[in-house]
Design a protein around this motif. Structure first.
Motif, PDB file in Angstrom:
ATOM      1  N   TRP A 187       0.802  -1.229   0.000  1.00  0.00           N
ATOM      2  CA  TRP A 187       0.000   0.000   0.000  1.00  0.00           C
ATOM      3  C   TRP A 187       0.831   1.273   0.000  1.00  0.00           C
ATOM      4  O   TRP A 187       0.337   2.346  -0.347  1.00  0.00           O
ATOM      5  CB  TRP A 187      -0.984  -0.002   1.169  1.00  0.00           C
ATOM      6  CG  TRP A 187      -0.382   0.230   2.527  1.00  0.00           C
ATOM      7  CD1 TRP A 187       0.315  -0.663   3.277  1.00  0.00           C
ATOM      8  CD2 TRP A 187      -0.431   1.438   3.291  1.00  0.00           C
ATOM      9  NE1 TRP A 187       0.699  -0.103   4.461  1.00  0.00           N
ATOM     10  CE2 TRP A 187       0.245   1.195   4.505  1.00  0.00           C
ATOM     11  CE3 TRP A 187      -0.996   2.696   3.079  1.00  0.00           C
ATOM     12  CZ2 TRP A 187       0.401   2.164   5.491  1.00  0.00           C
ATOM     13  CZ3 TRP A 187      -0.851   3.662   4.062  1.00  0.00           C
ATOM     14  CH2 TRP A 187      -0.161   3.399   5.253  1.00  0.00           C
ATOM     15  N   HIS A 188       2.134   1.182   0.338  1.00  0.00           N
ATOM     16  CA  HIS A 188       2.978   2.388   0.301  1.00  0.00           C
ATOM     17  C   HIS A 188       3.241   2.828  -1.133  1.00  0.00           C
ATOM     18  O   HIS A 188       3.445   4.010  -1.391  1.00  0.00           O
ATOM     19  CB  HIS A 188       4.325   2.128   0.982  1.00  0.00           C
ATOM     20  CG  HIS A 188       4.218   1.874   2.451  1.00  0.00           C
ATOM     21  ND1 HIS A 188       3.649   2.765   3.320  1.00  0.00           N
ATOM     22  CD2 HIS A 188       4.609   0.817   3.204  1.00  0.00           C
ATOM     23  CE1 HIS A 188       3.699   2.280   4.547  1.00  0.00           C
ATOM     24  NE2 HIS A 188       4.265   1.092   4.506  1.00  0.00           N
TER      25      HIS A 188
ATOM     26  N   TYR B  32      -2.110  -0.065  13.903  1.00  0.00           N
ATOM     27  CA  TYR B  32      -1.393   1.210  13.837  1.00  0.00           C
ATOM     28  C   TYR B  32       0.127   0.994  13.865  1.00  0.00           C
ATOM     29  O   TYR B  32       0.861   1.663  13.148  1.00  0.00           O
ATOM     30  CB  TYR B  32      -1.822   2.128  14.985  1.00  0.00           C
ATOM     31  CG  TYR B  32      -3.079   2.914  14.661  1.00  0.00           C
ATOM     32  CD1 TYR B  32      -2.999   4.173  14.060  1.00  0.00           C
ATOM     33  CD2 TYR B  32      -4.333   2.398  14.919  1.00  0.00           C
ATOM     34  CE1 TYR B  32      -4.135   4.900  13.746  1.00  0.00           C
ATOM     35  CE2 TYR B  32      -5.488   3.115  14.605  1.00  0.00           C
ATOM     36  CZ  TYR B  32      -5.376   4.362  14.023  1.00  0.00           C
ATOM     37  OH  TYR B  32      -6.500   5.078  13.696  1.00  0.00           O
TER      38      TYR B  32
ATOM     39  N   GLN C 121       1.778  -0.366  10.418  1.00  0.00           N
ATOM     40  CA  GLN C 121       1.671   0.382   9.159  1.00  0.00           C
ATOM     41  C   GLN C 121       3.009   0.537   8.448  1.00  0.00           C
ATOM     42  O   GLN C 121       3.058   0.830   7.270  1.00  0.00           O
ATOM     43  CB  GLN C 121       1.146   1.789   9.432  1.00  0.00           C
ATOM     44  CG  GLN C 121      -0.269   1.869   9.927  1.00  0.00           C
ATOM     45  CD  GLN C 121      -0.628   3.319  10.273  1.00  0.00           C
ATOM     46  OE1 GLN C 121      -1.151   4.064   9.458  1.00  0.00           O
ATOM     47  NE2 GLN C 121      -0.301   3.734  11.479  1.00  0.00           N
ATOM     48  N   SER C 122       4.107   0.390   9.172  1.00  0.00           N
ATOM     49  CA  SER C 122       5.460   0.648   8.682  1.00  0.00           C
ATOM     50  C   SER C 122       5.586   2.035   8.050  1.00  0.00           C
ATOM     51  O   SER C 122       6.041   2.181   6.924  1.00  0.00           O
ATOM     52  CB  SER C 122       5.961  -0.458   7.731  1.00  0.00           C
ATOM     53  OG  SER C 122       5.114  -0.617   6.615  1.00  0.00           O
ATOM     54  N   ASN C 123       5.172   3.058   8.809  1.00  0.00           N
ATOM     55  CA  ASN C 123       5.423   4.442   8.409  1.00  0.00           C
ATOM     56  C   ASN C 123       5.771   5.263   9.667  1.00  0.00           C
ATOM     57  O   ASN C 123       5.992   4.677  10.732  1.00  0.00           O
ATOM     58  CB  ASN C 123       4.219   5.032   7.661  1.00  0.00           C
ATOM     59  CG  ASN C 123       2.937   4.964   8.483  1.00  0.00           C
ATOM     60  OD1 ASN C 123       2.971   4.747   9.687  1.00  0.00           O
ATOM     61  ND2 ASN C 123       1.812   5.129   7.812  1.00  0.00           N
ATOM     62  N   PHE C 124       5.830   6.576   9.516  1.00  0.00           N
ATOM     63  CA  PHE C 124       6.227   7.411  10.658  1.00  0.00           C
ATOM     64  C   PHE C 124       5.300   7.200  11.861  1.00  0.00           C
ATOM     65  O   PHE C 124       5.752   7.128  13.002  1.00  0.00           O
ATOM     66  CB  PHE C 124       6.220   8.893  10.247  1.00  0.00           C
ATOM     67  CG  PHE C 124       6.487   9.826  11.394  1.00  0.00           C
ATOM     68  CD1 PHE C 124       7.767   9.955  11.908  1.00  0.00           C
ATOM     69  CD2 PHE C 124       5.457  10.545  11.990  1.00  0.00           C
ATOM     70  CE1 PHE C 124       8.023  10.797  12.992  1.00  0.00           C
ATOM     71  CE2 PHE C 124       5.697  11.380  13.059  1.00  0.00           C
ATOM     72  CZ  PHE C 124       6.981  11.504  13.565  1.00  0.00           C
ATOM     73  N   ASP C 125       3.993   7.100  11.541  1.00  0.00           N
ATOM     74  CA  ASP C 125       2.992   6.897  12.582  1.00  0.00           C
ATOM     75  C   ASP C 125       3.341   5.680  13.448  1.00  0.00           C
ATOM     76  O   ASP C 125       3.306   5.738  14.675  1.00  0.00           O
ATOM     77  CB  ASP C 125       1.645   6.667  11.890  1.00  0.00           C
ATOM     78  CG  ASP C 125       0.478   7.165  12.717  1.00  0.00           C
ATOM     79  OD1 ASP C 125       0.701   8.049  13.553  1.00  0.00           O
ATOM     80  OD2 ASP C 125      -0.641   6.672  12.509  1.00  0.00           O
TER      81      ASP C 125
ATOM     82  N   GLN D 293       6.248   4.201  13.737  1.00  0.00           N
ATOM     83  CA  GLN D 293       7.510   4.416  14.465  1.00  0.00           C
ATOM     84  C   GLN D 293       7.240   5.138  15.781  1.00  0.00           C
ATOM     85  O   GLN D 293       7.722   4.741  16.839  1.00  0.00           O
ATOM     86  CB  GLN D 293       8.479   5.263  13.619  1.00  0.00           C
ATOM     87  CG  GLN D 293       9.102   4.508  12.458  1.00  0.00           C
ATOM     88  CD  GLN D 293      10.067   5.389  11.691  1.00  0.00           C
ATOM     89  OE1 GLN D 293       9.757   6.535  11.359  1.00  0.00           O
ATOM     90  NE2 GLN D 293      11.248   4.864  11.397  1.00  0.00           N
ATOM     91  N   TRP D 294       6.431   6.192  15.693  1.00  0.00           N
ATOM     92  CA  TRP D 294       6.176   6.978  16.903  1.00  0.00           C
ATOM     93  C   TRP D 294       5.317   6.190  17.892  1.00  0.00           C
ATOM     94  O   TRP D 294       5.633   6.112  19.078  1.00  0.00           O
ATOM     95  CB  TRP D 294       5.510   8.316  16.546  1.00  0.00           C
ATOM     96  CG  TRP D 294       5.190   9.097  17.776  1.00  0.00           C
ATOM     97  CD1 TRP D 294       3.969   9.304  18.318  1.00  0.00           C
ATOM     98  CD2 TRP D 294       6.138   9.721  18.657  1.00  0.00           C
ATOM     99  NE1 TRP D 294       4.072  10.023  19.481  1.00  0.00           N
ATOM    100  CE2 TRP D 294       5.384  10.302  19.719  1.00  0.00           C
ATOM    101  CE3 TRP D 294       7.529   9.859  18.660  1.00  0.00           C
ATOM    102  CZ2 TRP D 294       5.984  10.998  20.765  1.00  0.00           C
ATOM    103  CZ3 TRP D 294       8.119  10.548  19.712  1.00  0.00           C
ATOM    104  CH2 TRP D 294       7.364  11.101  20.737  1.00  0.00           C
TER     105      TRP D 294
ATOM    106  N   SER E 131       4.770   3.000  18.256  1.00  0.00           N
ATOM    107  CA  SER E 131       5.401   1.838  18.896  1.00  0.00           C
ATOM    108  C   SER E 131       6.430   2.262  19.936  1.00  0.00           C
ATOM    109  O   SER E 131       6.486   1.695  21.031  1.00  0.00           O
ATOM    110  CB  SER E 131       6.024   0.916  17.850  1.00  0.00           C
ATOM    111  OG  SER E 131       6.981   1.613  17.095  1.00  0.00           O
TER     112      SER E 131
ATOM    113  N   LEU F  97       8.182  -5.611  14.408  1.00  0.00           N
ATOM    114  CA  LEU F  97       7.147  -5.463  13.386  1.00  0.00           C
ATOM    115  C   LEU F  97       6.502  -6.801  13.022  1.00  0.00           C
ATOM    116  O   LEU F  97       5.284  -6.901  12.897  1.00  0.00           O
ATOM    117  CB  LEU F  97       7.743  -4.826  12.121  1.00  0.00           C
ATOM    118  CG  LEU F  97       6.826  -4.784  10.913  1.00  0.00           C
ATOM    119  CD1 LEU F  97       5.691  -3.807  11.124  1.00  0.00           C
ATOM    120  CD2 LEU F  97       7.590  -4.423   9.648  1.00  0.00           C
TER     121      LEU F  97
END
Lengths: 316, 208, 60
Positions: free
Chosen positions: B69-70, B132, B135-139, B141-142, B144, B165
């Protein structure tokens, strides 16, 4: 009525009234179609957020000084990860507690992290053909802890005036031993992207575990600054927020609420206290049917009269 | 083979029990008591339907893997559907919860129905959370790196590592959905077995 | 139409959101809208007339 006395908040009267036609399959189908259409409309109109993940590479290029000072904090043990305690490492006096329950410490170290070694020394050692660096690493590893600490202290004092000159980390000290070379080389490694790879491949070629790079990133000021700009930090009720202006996990409102008020936002065991509070509240919700007083609220609120108003009108 | 031997079989006994508790006309009813006449009653089926859309869109995302999806506009669109159906799911579930509380829907031997509902709510929060962080995005990262402190404080973080992950994705796409589906199934079956809770009796207020 | 060509959202919400701050309470407009909608939906579900009353009366 039954032999036992009728308890209005526990027992329900037996229904002696009429029944009307009801097509459960039709209702289900209509509901599914309505929800699908709503989902499609929201997805088409608003889409969804996908803020790109940051990397150690983007971090060290955007703010090399923040990177270099974070690397130093991993070595001198002042970073969050280095001073964390269980489940990552043994740090006396660390860890949160719910009163006498020191669950974090009791579980112990299960995901071992040696911040200095894992985030700085091992990645540097993985670089091939670096005679100067290798010499400095050897100096570091053969030095006594006292010597290492005096180097760290000198470097730490000078780091307040750290500069980036032509892409190199420059610190004005001559008594920091091998540290200037080590920190600078790690910064160069990070800026090339090689450190990202070195941190993930700790377990070999295939990996799905990002514990090390995430812990390292979380020690930086860079990540929390980005998060703060997006209103994602804990004291901004960030747990329920989302990047951009999308709705987030609004259902976590109560969970994140506790983090805003004392004693939760002042205690060193804030996380543990919030978790315990939410645990108790969840149990209360679960056992509402059995808790006198709590289970009488709906009967006293009388909202049910609105729901069943036809029934009450008709039975008059 | 004697009749009594057949009677004693586990299979026979289970079938008879199910037939007794949940005959077809209860499982798929064609009538409802007349007091079931309010819009508040649609939020149960609305929650169930949005769970269906959540799982359906999740399955489409699974077809091409977690990174798809990225990079794909179509994948991103399916992700958008996944997100919004989750928002609708929680929205409907909370309104359903308020409605059932207002009706004191645990009355008349329905306490277990209420409790499976509450547990489903909690499991869904876990399923949403692992989504959440997967998702493997910035969201992610923060979220988790923040959530690890809360979970570590309970001791569970040593085993449930939100920074891993692969582990989070497995929980998100296998274990928690399985839990949510089984619990929802139990919840719905219990509603069918016991029927919809009847209104409070007028004048019953004096009894307690 | 634009959507059909590219699957791109019509009004993406990627720009930084607006937040309301009141004492220690801080909430994004998006979350606030969701919560208000929830309460409104609940109230409407309670008071809105449910169709089919005459048919139910026949069955009493």
């Amino acid at each position: 009525m039954s032999k036992k006395s009728f308890r209005p908040d526990v027992d329900a009267p037996k229904w002696k009234g009429g029944y009307s036609p009801y097509d459960i399959i039709k209702e289900g189908t209509i509901a599914l179609v309505v929800i699908l259409v709503l989902t499609l409309i929201f997805a088409i109109v608003f889409g969804s957020p996908d803020e790109k993940a940051i990397t150690v590479r983007t971090w060290s290029n955007a703010d090399p000084i923040d990177f270099a000072t974070t690397a130093l904090s991993e070595l001198n043990g002042t970073s969050t990860s280095a001073a964390y305690g269980a489940p990552y490492n043994n740090v006396p006096g660390s860890g949160q507690a719910m009163g006498p329950l020191k669950l974090e410490q009791w579980v112990g170290v299960r995901i071992p992290i040696n911040a200095g070694k894992d985030f700085v020394i091992s990645p540097l050692k993985s670089l091939p053909d670096q005679p100067i660096l290798d010499q400095n690493l050897k100096t570091w590893s053969t030095a006594s802890t006292t010597t290492q600490n005096s180097w760290l202290s000198s470097y730490g004092k000078a780091a307040a005036k750290m500069k980036v000159v032509k892409g190199q980390i420059v610190v004005n000290t001559t008594s920091a031993g091998p540290l200037p070379v080590m920190i600078n080389d790690l910064t160069q490694m990070a800026r090339s992207g090689a450190l990202d790879q070195a941190l993930v491949t700790g377990h070999g070629f295939y990996t799905t575990d990002y514990t090390k790079p995430l812990l390292f990133l979380a020690d930086s000021g860079y990540l929390s600054n980005l998060a703060s700009n997006q209103h994602l930090t804990g004291d901004q009720w960030g747990m329920m927020n989302e990047t951009g202006s999308y709705p987030g996990q609004a259902w976590l409102w109560l969970y994140t609420f506790w983090y805003q008020i004392p004693p939760f936002n002042t205690s060193a065991s804030g996380d543990a206290l919030v978790f315990a509070t939410m645990g108790v509240l969840s149990l209360l919700l679960l056992f509402v049917p059995f808790i006198p007083g709590l289970r009488s609220i709906p009967r006293k609120l009388k909202i049910y009269r609105l729901i069943w108003r036809e029934h009450y009108q008709d039975s008059k | 083979m004697s009749t009594s031997e057949i009677d004693r079989q586990w299979t026979t006994r289970l079938r008879r029990r199910v037939e007794g508790k949940l005959p077809p006309e209860k499982l798929l009813p064609d009538t409802q008591p007349t007091y079931v006449s309010s819009w508040i009653y649609v939020f149960g089926i609305a929650t169930l339907s949005s769970l269906g859309v959540v799982i359906g869109t999740g399955c489409i995302l699974a077809l091409r893997g977690p990174q798809w999806w990225h990079g794909s506009a179509y994948g991103h669109f399916i992700n958008s559907m996944h997100l919004w159906s989750v928002e609708i799911f929680f929205f409907a579930m909370v309104v359903h919860l308020w409605g059932k509380f207002a009706m004191a829907a645990w009355r008349g031997g329905r306490a277990l129905t209420w409790m499976t509902g509450v547990v489903t709510f909690l499991v869904s929060i876990g399923a949403g959370f692992t989504g959440y962080v997967s998702q493997s995005n910035f969201d992610s990262q923060w979220i988790s790196t923040q959530a690890k402190d809360g979970i570590n404080a309970t001791g569970a973080g040593a085993y449930f590592n939100v920074l891993n992950l692969g582990q989070m994705l497995m929980w998100h796409i296998v274990l928690l959905p399985l839990g949510a589906i089984v619990l929802t199934g139990m919840h719905v079956l219990m509603v069918r077995i016991k029927g919809v809770v009847p209104p409070f009796e007028e004048g019953a207020e004096v009894a307690e | 139409m634009a959507f059909l060509l590219s699957f791109a959202a019509l009004i993406p919400l990627d720009n930084l959101g607006h937040y309301i701050q009141w004492h220690f309470i801080e909430i994004s407009i998006a979350n606030l809208i969701v919560m208000i909608l929830m309460v409104v939906t609940f109230i409407v579900a309670l008071v809105a007339p449910f169709p089919g009353r005459s048919r139910r009366k026949e069955n009493r």
